[in-house]
Design a protein around this motif. Structure first.
Motif, short mmCIF file in Angstrom:
data_model
loop_
_atom_site.label_atom_id
_atom_site.label_comp_id
_atom_site.label_asym_id
_atom_site.label_seq_id
_atom_site.Cartn_x
_atom_site.Cartn_y
_atom_site.Cartn_z
N GLU A 104 0.92 -1.20 0.00
CA GLU A 104 -0.09 -0.11 0.07
C GLU A 104 0.66 1.32 -0.01
N LYS A 105 1.76 1.36 0.97
CA LYS A 105 2.71 2.54 1.05
C LYS A 105 3.47 2.72 -0.15
N ILE A 106 4.18 1.53 -0.87
CA ILE A 106 4.93 1.70 -1.98
C ILE A 106 4.26 2.19 -3.09
N MET A 107 3.01 1.68 -3.19
CA MET A 107 2.08 2.24 -4.20
C MET A 107 1.78 3.62 -4.44
N LEU A 108 1.79 3.99 -3.21
CA LEU A 108 1.19 5.49 -2.70
C LEU A 108 2.44 6.31 -3.02
N ALA A 109 3.52 5.84 -2.59
CA ALA A 109 4.72 6.78 -2.76
C ALA A 109 5.38 6.69 -4.28
N ILE A 110 5.24 5.82 -4.84
CA ILE A 110 5.62 5.94 -6.40
C ILE A 110 4.52 6.38 -7.48
N GLU A 111 3.45 6.58 -6.81
CA GLU A 111 2.29 7.15 -7.61
C GLU A 111 2.86 8.74 -7.90
#
Length: 385
Positions: free
Chosen positions: A148-155
């Protein structure tokens, strides 16, 4: 645990930074620039794979938004990783507004060198995987939160092909997380990573090839040649399918060569998981995108083996290199703009302190205030002044 978590945090960042440095020195030799210190001569020996690096259009990071770096100013992904780690420390976690501001400031800064006007500010998948290392470390304890956090970050970061790009970042992030938790079994690491990705694409295909090569006991030359040929075959297949479908949107094209550094990094690490030095040196000698491949290999092995696995002489060479290079416009030159390795360790210490819930991480781990209060979630909070 065989190694403390703090040591693993330090090992991940140190391994990536020093791996990047070793890869850079190797690439400088490829273009005829001798190592800046004689201490690196024994480990930097050119092999016949040197042509793979020099002919980046064939096997390297060959999309329109990428290149094979050959100078000390080529580690944009590493400097972005530092900026992202500082954002996590400053905001005590992932603050999307600050994260976006960090990216925008970085993309506009003088240290960032866009590869073309058309693709300004776009990272290739392997660069994004390096830049996302701090996020993977910070959210390593829960695999659902990690995703969840990685997807939010790299978005926040622009990309050409989102599904493939995300897979590359998650693959490295998940392996790092497993290593930090002391749950990474080299024999099943690729199988577990593919299961976590829950997809079937170019990277997963290359990772399957890596697993086959490891089971066969393939040497470095055989492994790199096979991976390069596999990537070339995939690209030719994509080209044929694209012609049949009359595709005209270049953004839908996936460049398999962009994922070779990740595949090689997994091979070099898993082939000698207990020996960081050997893993990184072999990654350098494979001659493929040396800085990225070595940085990823160093990060994986550093997370698995801890800071104690970093060769002392590498850290000394890193500091000596900083001292030997001329200063430009008052900045301290180094691969990730971090200067001495003590600054790298301090960054890892502060990231670990914030993750652990230290009440006031700003005082630093080297201060006299060694007795720290660890915050229970939502109970002990920093005082507002």
């Amino acid at each position: 645990m065989r190694h403390s978590l703090l040591s693993k945090f330090q090992g991940t960042i140190l391994g990536a930074v020093l791996g990047d440095s070793i890869g850079l020195q190797y690439q400088r030799q490829l273009v005829g620039i001798p190592p800046q210190t004689e201490d690196l001569q024994p480990i930097l020996q050119l092999t016949k794979h040197q042509q793979l690096t020099l002919s980046g259009a064939t096997f390297g990071l060959n999309s329109l938004n990428s290149k094979i770096p050959t100078s000390k100013d080529s580690s944009e992904s590493g400097r972005l990783a530092v900026a992202c780690a500082q954002s996590l420390i400053r905001c005590r976690g992932l603050d999307l507004k600050n994260w976006r501001d960090t990216w925008e400031a970085f993309a506009k800064s003088e240290i960032y060198h866009p590869r073309s006007n058309e693709f300004q500010g776009i990272l290739n998948p392997c660069e994004a995987a390096v830049a996302a290392l701090p996020a993977a470390m910070f959210f390593h304890e829960n695999k659902a939160k990690l995703r969840e956090k990685i997807m939010l970050a790299i978005e926040v970061w622009p990309n050409e092909n989102k599904p493939e790009w995300n897979t590359a970042v998650l693959a490295i992030g998940y392996a790092i997380a497993r290593a930090l938790k002391q749950r990474l079994d080299p024999a099943t690491a690729i199988e577990q990573t593919i299961a976590y990705l829950k997809t079937d694409n170019v990277l997963t295909y290359l990772l399957v090839q890596v697993q086959i090569l490891l089971e066969q006991g393939a040497d470095l030359e055989t492994a790199t040649t096979h991976l390069c040929k596999s990537a070339t075959a995939l690209r030719e297949r994509q080209s044929d399918e694209g012609k049949k479908k009359s595709q005209t949107n270049s953004n839908s094209i996936v460049y398999p060569g962009n994922f070779i550094p990740i595949a090689v990094a997994f091979y070099c690490f898993l082939n000698t998981p207990e020996d960081l030095r050997l893993s990184v040196v072999r990654a350098a000698r494979c001659g493929i995108a040396g800085q990225l491949t070595c940085a990823l290999t160093g990060a994986l092995s550093g997370a698995y083996n801890g800071a104690a696995a970093i060769p002392v002489e590498w850290r000394q060479v890193s500091s000596a290199t900083v001292e030997s290079l001329p200063l430009a416009e008052g900045t301290e030159p180094s691969v990730w703009e971090m200067g001495r390795d003590t600054k790298i360790v301090e960054l890892a210490n502060n990231l670990f302190a914030v993750w652990a819930g230290v009440y006031n991480p700003d005082v630093g781990l080297d201060s006299a205030a060694l007795a720290r209060a660890v915050a229970a979630p939502y109970v002990i909070r920093p005082r507002k002044i």
